[in-house]
Write a protein that holds these residues in place. Sequence first.
Motif, short mmCIF file in Angstrom:
data_model
loop_
_atom_site.label_atom_id
_atom_site.label_comp_id
_atom_site.label_asym_id
_atom_site.label_seq_id
_atom_site.Cartn_x
_atom_site.Cartn_y
_atom_site.Cartn_z
N GLU A 145 0.83 -1.21 0.00
CA GLU A 145 0.00 0.00 0.00
C GLU A 145 0.87 1.27 0.00
N LEU A 146 1.97 1.24 0.72
CA LEU A 146 2.89 2.38 0.76
C LEU A 146 3.67 2.54 -0.54
N GLY A 147 3.68 1.50 -1.37
CA GLY A 147 4.34 1.59 -2.67
C GLY A 147 5.78 1.11 -2.71
N PHE A 148 6.24 0.41 -1.67
CA PHE A 148 7.62 -0.05 -1.64
C PHE A 148 7.78 -1.48 -2.16
N LEU A 149 6.68 -2.20 -2.25
CA LEU A 149 6.66 -3.54 -2.84
C LEU A 149 5.54 -3.57 -3.89
N ARG A 150 5.75 -4.42 -4.90
CA ARG A 150 4.71 -4.62 -5.91
C ARG A 150 4.52 -6.12 -6.09
N ARG A 151 3.26 -6.56 -5.99
CA ARG A 151 2.97 -7.98 -6.21
C ARG A 151 3.19 -8.31 -7.69
N LEU A 152 3.76 -9.47 -7.94
CA LEU A 152 3.97 -9.89 -9.31
C LEU A 152 2.77 -10.70 -9.78
N ARG A 153 2.23 -10.30 -10.89
CA ARG A 153 1.05 -11.01 -11.43
C ARG A 153 1.41 -12.43 -11.83
N GLY A 154 0.52 -13.33 -11.47
CA GLY A 154 0.70 -14.73 -11.84
C GLY A 154 1.78 -15.46 -11.05
N GLN A 155 2.35 -14.79 -10.05
CA GLN A 155 3.40 -15.42 -9.23
C GLN A 155 3.02 -15.23 -7.77
N GLU A 156 2.26 -16.15 -7.27
CA GLU A 156 1.75 -16.07 -5.89
C GLU A 156 2.89 -15.96 -4.89
N GLY A 157 2.79 -14.98 -4.01
CA GLY A 157 3.78 -14.81 -2.94
C GLY A 157 5.09 -14.22 -3.39
N GLN A 158 5.15 -13.64 -4.59
CA GLN A 158 6.37 -13.02 -5.10
C GLN A 158 6.17 -11.51 -5.20
N TYR A 159 7.18 -10.76 -4.79
CA TYR A 159 7.11 -9.30 -4.76
C TYR A 159 8.36 -8.69 -5.37
N GLU A 160 8.17 -7.60 -6.08
CA GLU A 160 9.30 -6.80 -6.56
C GLU A 160 9.52 -5.67 -5.57
N VAL A 161 10.77 -5.49 -5.14
CA VAL A 161 11.11 -4.38 -4.26
C VAL A 161 11.27 -3.15 -5.14
N ARG A 162 10.44 -2.13 -4.87
CA ARG A 162 10.49 -0.91 -5.68
C ARG A 162 11.71 -0.09 -5.27
N ARG A 163 12.40 0.44 -6.24
CA ARG A 163 13.66 1.15 -5.99
C ARG A 163 13.45 2.47 -5.24
N ILE A 164 12.23 2.97 -5.20
CA ILE A 164 11.97 4.20 -4.46
C ILE A 164 12.22 4.02 -2.97
N LEU A 165 12.28 2.79 -2.52
CA LEU A 165 12.59 2.50 -1.12
C LEU A 165 13.90 3.17 -0.71
N LYS A 166 14.86 3.24 -1.65
CA LYS A 166 16.15 3.86 -1.36
C LYS A 166 16.00 5.35 -1.00
N ALA A 167 15.02 6.02 -1.58
CA ALA A 167 14.83 7.45 -1.31
C ALA A 167 14.21 7.68 0.06
N PHE A 168 13.38 6.76 0.52
CA PHE A 168 12.67 6.94 1.78
C PHE A 168 13.41 6.33 2.97
N VAL A 169 14.09 5.24 2.75
CA VAL A 169 14.85 4.61 3.82
C VAL A 169 16.32 4.87 3.52
N ASP A 170 16.79 6.02 3.98
CA ASP A 170 18.17 6.42 3.73
C ASP A 170 19.06 6.03 4.91
N ALA A 171 20.32 6.42 4.84
CA ALA A 171 21.29 6.04 5.88
C ALA A 171 20.87 6.57 7.26
N GLN A 172 20.36 7.80 7.32
CA GLN A 172 19.95 8.37 8.60
C GLN A 172 18.79 7.56 9.20
N TRP A 173 17.82 7.21 8.38
CA TRP A 173 16.68 6.42 8.83
C TRP A 173 17.15 5.07 9.36
#
Length: 197
Positions: A145-173
């Motif tokens: 829901e936050l947009g950091f993972l994306r479910r892969l269609r047709g692949q139950e239980g598989q997720y793509e890690v969205r690269r925007i995670l790097k912008a939100f979870v930085d070294a300080q965080w």
Amino acid sequence: MNEEDRLGPILITLFQGVLYRETGAASWQALLDLQTRVRDYAGVIGLELMLDEAEGYAYLRQRAPVADGPELPRLTQRRPLSFPVSLLLVLLRRKLAEFDATGGDTRLVVSRDDIANHMRLFLPDTANEARLFDRMDTHLNKVVELGFLRRLRGQEGQYEVRRILKAFVDAQWLDDFAARLDAYAQHGAALDEEERA
């Protein structure tokens, strides 16, 4: 199509969330062409354009207050995260850093089971596997829901890690969260000693 006709849809997309190069090639190119106008427009309402061409995403975020400027009301929401969701983001961010260090493919795909096994090390022990996976699904749904993972269609239980995670979870965080983990560990150790005494 003239600039005015292209600017509106780009701004609307950015107000709705993240614009990814991979999901909107025409919008992405329009953003690159009009980024100065987008920055100017967003700046008027206290937002700044965060554009990472290398990773292929763009979003708007609240601009930091200026010392002698007027304070604008907050336009974007801040969302407090639960401990398990924060932990999940940290683990995914570390996994993404390790993945990037190996080179190769640009898409990191993780399974629900792999995530659960990593999380299990940090969560209270439970003998009920079904309950663990139910809770894990709740946390994963929040991260999707936050947009950091994306479910892969047709692949139950598989997720793509969205690269925007790097912008939100930085070294300080990550440092702040590591300090909180240490505090939790010390508190837990103190409780264990009290129970033994």
